[in-house]
Design a protein around this motif. Structure first.
Motif, short mmCIF file in Angstrom:
data_model
loop_
_atom_site.label_atom_id
_atom_site.label_comp_id
_atom_site.label_asym_id
_atom_site.label_seq_id
_atom_site.Cartn_x
_atom_site.Cartn_y
_atom_site.Cartn_z
N VAL A 148 0.33 -1.40 0.21
CA VAL A 148 0.05 -0.24 -0.15
C VAL A 148 0.78 0.90 0.14
O VAL A 148 0.45 2.26 0.07
N ALA A 149 2.06 0.90 0.03
CA ALA A 149 2.47 1.96 0.92
C ALA A 149 4.51 1.89 0.90
O ALA A 149 4.44 0.71 0.76
N ILE A 150 5.62 2.91 0.54
CA ILE A 150 6.79 2.65 0.00
C ILE A 150 6.39 3.86 1.25
O ILE A 150 6.70 4.51 1.28
N ASP A 151 8.00 2.64 2.39
CA ASP A 151 8.64 3.83 3.29
C ASP A 151 10.56 3.99 2.99
O ASP A 151 10.83 2.22 2.34
N GLY A 152 10.92 4.73 3.38
CA GLY A 152 12.05 4.85 3.63
C GLY A 152 12.80 4.42 5.20
O GLY A 152 11.96 4.92 5.82
N ILE A 153 14.42 3.50 5.18
CA ILE A 153 14.51 3.19 6.64
C ILE A 153 16.15 3.96 6.79
O ILE A 153 16.62 4.55 5.63
N ALA A 154 15.30 5.30 7.59
CA ALA A 154 16.23 6.61 8.05
C ALA A 154 17.28 5.95 9.06
O ALA A 154 17.07 5.09 9.94
N VAL A 155 18.91 6.35 8.55
CA VAL A 155 19.95 6.31 9.73
C VAL A 155 19.74 7.25 10.49
O VAL A 155 20.09 8.27 9.55
N VAL A 156 19.72 6.89 11.93
CA VAL A 156 19.77 7.96 12.66
C VAL A 156 21.22 7.98 13.79
O VAL A 156 21.12 6.99 14.42
N THR A 157 21.52 9.70 14.36
CA THR A 157 22.44 9.17 15.00
C THR A 157 22.05 9.80 16.36
O THR A 157 20.95 10.53 16.14
N ASP A 158 22.86 10.50 17.23
CA ASP A 158 22.66 11.78 18.01
C ASP A 158 22.97 12.89 17.85
O ASP A 158 23.54 13.08 17.06
N ALA A 159 21.60 13.40 18.43
CA ALA A 159 22.13 14.99 16.97
C ALA A 159 23.36 15.89 17.32
O ALA A 159 23.50 16.80 16.76
N ALA A 160 23.93 15.54 18.21
CA ALA A 160 25.38 16.32 18.91
C ALA A 160 26.57 15.40 18.17
O ALA A 160 27.43 16.14 17.63
N ASN A 161 25.94 14.63 17.72
CA ASN A 161 26.68 13.84 16.54
C ASN A 161 27.82 14.71 15.55
O ASN A 161 26.69 15.28 14.87
N THR A 162 29.22 14.47 15.03
CA THR A 162 29.23 15.53 13.87
C THR A 162 29.40 14.74 12.61
O THR A 162 30.72 15.24 11.81
N VAL A 163 29.55 13.64 12.63
CA VAL A 163 29.24 12.49 10.95
C VAL A 163 28.19 13.18 11.08
O VAL A 163 27.00 12.62 11.27
N THR A 164 27.83 13.28 9.40
CA THR A 164 26.89 13.21 9.04
C THR A 164 26.38 12.65 7.53
O THR A 164 24.83 12.61 7.40
N GLY A 165 27.02 11.63 7.31
CA GLY A 165 26.95 11.27 6.41
C GLY A 165 27.73 9.81 6.71
O GLY A 165 28.68 9.51 6.91
N LEU A 166 27.69 8.21 5.71
CA LEU A 166 28.56 7.88 5.41
C LEU A 166 27.58 6.73 4.50
O LEU A 166 27.43 6.66 3.49
N THR A 167 28.86 5.97 3.67
CA THR A 167 28.47 5.52 3.12
C THR A 167 27.96 3.61 3.18
O THR A 167 28.11 3.64 4.57
N LYS A 168 28.07 3.12 1.90
CA LYS A 168 27.23 1.97 2.74
C LYS A 168 28.07 0.59 2.92
O LYS A 168 27.73 0.09 4.04
N ASP A 169 29.37 0.88 2.85
CA ASP A 169 30.50 0.32 3.63
C ASP A 169 30.97 0.72 4.58
O ASP A 169 30.67 -0.92 5.21
N GLN A 170 30.02 1.70 5.45
CA GLN A 170 31.21 2.10 6.09
C GLN A 170 29.52 1.95 7.14
O GLN A 170 29.88 1.78 8.77
N LEU A 171 28.49 1.77 6.72
CA LEU A 171 26.90 1.69 7.61
C LEU A 171 27.16 -0.44 7.89
O LEU A 171 27.02 -0.18 9.26
N ILE A 172 27.43 -0.89 7.26
CA ILE A 172 27.79 -2.16 7.02
C ILE A 172 28.94 -2.68 8.09
O ILE A 172 29.00 -2.98 8.80
N SER A 173 30.50 -1.87 8.54
CA SER A 173 30.83 -2.02 9.22
C SER A 173 30.24 -1.62 10.51
O SER A 173 31.16 -2.03 11.40
N ILE A 174 29.60 -0.67 10.77
CA ILE A 174 29.34 -0.45 11.73
C ILE A 174 28.33 -1.11 12.38
O ILE A 174 28.11 -1.80 13.77
N TYR A 175 27.41 -2.03 11.90
CA TYR A 175 26.75 -2.97 12.52
C TYR A 175 27.22 -4.69 12.95
O TYR A 175 26.30 -5.48 13.09
N THR A 176 28.45 -4.40 11.84
CA THR A 176 28.91 -6.05 12.02
C THR A 176 30.40 -5.91 12.90
O THR A 176 30.50 -6.15 13.21
N GLY A 177 30.52 -4.78 13.75
CA GLY A 177 31.19 -4.71 14.81
C GLY A 177 32.48 -4.25 14.08
O GLY A 177 33.49 -4.14 15.23
#
Length: 318
Positions: A148-177
């Motif tokens: 019925v609809a399409i949704d985007g998944i947003a990756v979020v950090t605390d508002a004070a974080n100075t990193v404002t963007g990630l690559t797909k590989d960096q995101l994978i690296s974070i979540y796999t530890g």
């Protein structure tokens, strides 16, 4: 002799005057007749137009009355259960649909995508809400995937974080530890707190599948709702999490991925890679469901339904 000439002259003038008077009278009568004819024709045309307008208004009123009667006649109940990410949409649909059809009651529970599909297959609810595509085994059991609809998944950090963007590989690296500190990504020297959803969550399933990291994530916290993830990330320095696009607010920072911002426009364009379907699953085809359930899906396909879907920050499915 002069007297005869004068007499003849006077007679000629009199004849001329009589002729002119006669001509003027005829012209006036013809003008009057023309005016009367034109007036009658105009009045007739206006009467026809007024009659047509009245008939059209009567037809419109009749159609509206028929629609109102149909709305009033529809009655019954619709039960939904499933994805917590679909809570905002489900509640908006329920409220709007019940306002349109006062005789219908719509209820919704938010138990997670997998639980929602299990419930609809068990017959305990009419619709199972899922924020992921249905699995082959679920379809084999009779569940029908109604997107019925399409949704985007947003990756979020605390508002004070100075990193404002990630690559797909960096995101994978974070979540796999593999990446454990924000300083490795150009940020402050601060440990990364990896936050995610519980097993069975549609958001988690879609997130891990889109990144190709199923069963490989190293979570510090596994939470049971979108709201819980938002609250945890907002209040935890160094935290990172993922949530449905439509719940974003100023309490967190939404990261760009591969240089693309998480917006509906970018998802429509296909440039933002984290997106997933919002599914209202039924046990069997929609045509096999109750009259009120069929009416709900018809409503979602209508212009009014599409406007509602867009109003909660989602993309209308084609």
């Amino acid at each position: 002799m002069k007297k005869n000439k004068v007499t003849k002259l006077i007679a000629a003038i009199g004849v001329t005057a009589l002729m002119l008077g006669s001509l003027t009278g005829c012209g006036a009568e013809k003008a009057a007749e023309t005016t009367e004819t034109t007036t009658e024709e105009t009045a007739t045309e206006e009467t026809v137009e007024d009659t047509a307008t009245t008939e059209e208004a009567a037809e419109d009123t009749t159609e509206e009355a028929a629609e109102e009667t149909a709305d009033a006649d529809l009655s019954g109940t619709i039960s939904m259960a499933g994805s917590t990410s679909m809570e905002k949409l489900a509640n908006a649909v329920a409220e709007s649909f019940m306002a349109k059809y006062p005789g219908v009651t719509v209820t919704a529970e938010f138990t997670g995508s997998s639980a929602g599909i299990e419930s609809v297959l068990a017959g305990s609810v009419d619709i199972g809400n899922s924020s992921r595509n249905l699995k082959d085994e679920e379809k084999a059991s009779g569940a029908v995937e109604n997107i019925v609809a399409i949704d985007g998944i947003a990756v979020v950090t605390d508002a004070a974080n100075t990193v404002t963007g990630l690559t797909k590989d960096q995101l994978i690296s974070i979540y796999t530890g593999e990446t454990k500190n924000w300083s490795e990504l150009g940020g402050e020297d601060m440990a990364i707190v990896v936050v995610g959803r519980e097993a069975g969550s549609g958001t988690r399933g879609a997130f891990e599948e889109l990144l190709g990291i199923e069963d490989a994530c190293a979570y510090a916290n596994e939470l049971d709702s979108t709201g819980a993830v938002m609250a945890k990330v907002a209040s935890t320095p160094g935290a990172i999490g993922y949530v449905s696009l439509d719940v974003l607010d100023d309490s967190v920072l939404a990261l760009s991925l591969d240089g693309v911002e998480p917006t509906a426009e970018n998802i429509k364009a296909g440039s933002y890679f984290l997106s997933r379907p919002f599914v209202m699953a039924t046990n069997g085809e929609i045509s096999e469901q109750s009259e009120v359930v069929q009416a709900l899906f018809d409503y979602l396909k209508s212009d009014e339904g599409k406007e509602l879907i867009a109003s909660v920050g989602l993309i209308v499915a084609d």
